[in-house]
Design an enzyme around this catalytic site. Sequence first.
Site, PDB file in Angstrom:
ATOM      1  N   CYS A 138       2.814   2.402   3.190  1.00  0.00           N
ATOM      2  CA  CYS A 138       3.471   2.591   4.481  1.00  0.00           C
ATOM      3  C   CYS A 138       4.737   3.428   4.285  1.00  0.00           C
ATOM      4  CB  CYS A 138       3.803   1.247   5.120  1.00  0.00           C
ATOM      5  SG  CYS A 138       2.317   0.272   5.424  1.00  0.00           S
TER       6      CYS A 138
ATOM      7  N   CYS B 284       0.839  -1.204   0.000  1.00  0.00           N
ATOM      8  CA  CYS B 284       0.000   0.000   0.000  1.00  0.00           C
ATOM      9  C   CYS B 284       0.874   1.254   0.000  1.00  0.00           C
ATOM     10  CB  CYS B 284      -0.983  -0.009   1.168  1.00  0.00           C
ATOM     11  SG  CYS B 284      -0.283  -0.479   2.760  1.00  0.00           S
TER      12      CYS B 284
HETATM   13 FE    FE Z   1       1.673   0.128   3.210  1.00  0.00          FE
END
Ligand code: FE
Length: 219
Positions: A122, A120
Amino acid sequence: MTAHTHGDGHQHPHPRQPDVEDRPLTYHMALTAAVAELLVAKGVVTADELRRTVEDIDSRHPGDGARVVARAWMDTAFKARLLEDVNDAAAELGIDCGGIPIRAVENTRRLHNLVVCTLCSCYPRMLIGLPPDWYKARAYRSRAVREPRAVLREFGVTLPDDVELVVHDSTADMRYLVVPARPDGTDGWSEEALAAIVTRDCMIGTALPRSDAPRSGGG
Ligand code: FE
């Protein structure tokens, strides 16, 4: 273009500005709104606390991470503490990283580090601010692990063949901060001047700090 009438009666065109409300909420936007509403309704947090937290996250910027890197360049004992524990070391400079573990990975003449979140987005937001859009894009997330040298070349970084490249995949529990190598030609620079050449991308690993980069602050 659309036209509308102002109070003084004249009409003139405005560029059409799309509103977020013009699009249906995505699943995750709706979920976020529902969870936030519930947390407030159940008294877990107040709306003001939520707002202040978002405001705090939005106010973070790469300048904080750059200060940490510049200090590490100036002070080897600090660098050792940074490599040991980023959160503790940043706290020495008054930066509260919010407790999520961040690991500092140091670039050397033989090793280059590149950070990605394949799943994603992070990212050490509390230390270097919000991630750029490309960091969250599928192309970067997949290609950074598959063909990192090609990706770096597109960013303008060509690594010599004898430099090992390590790609770090971030997770919700572990974020990474690249500590770039201090470039030649920066002897005698102030900490502030050093921090000015440590850009966001340098701390992701998609750029290298340059002593000839245009910079603000005295040299
Ligand atoms: Fe992530």
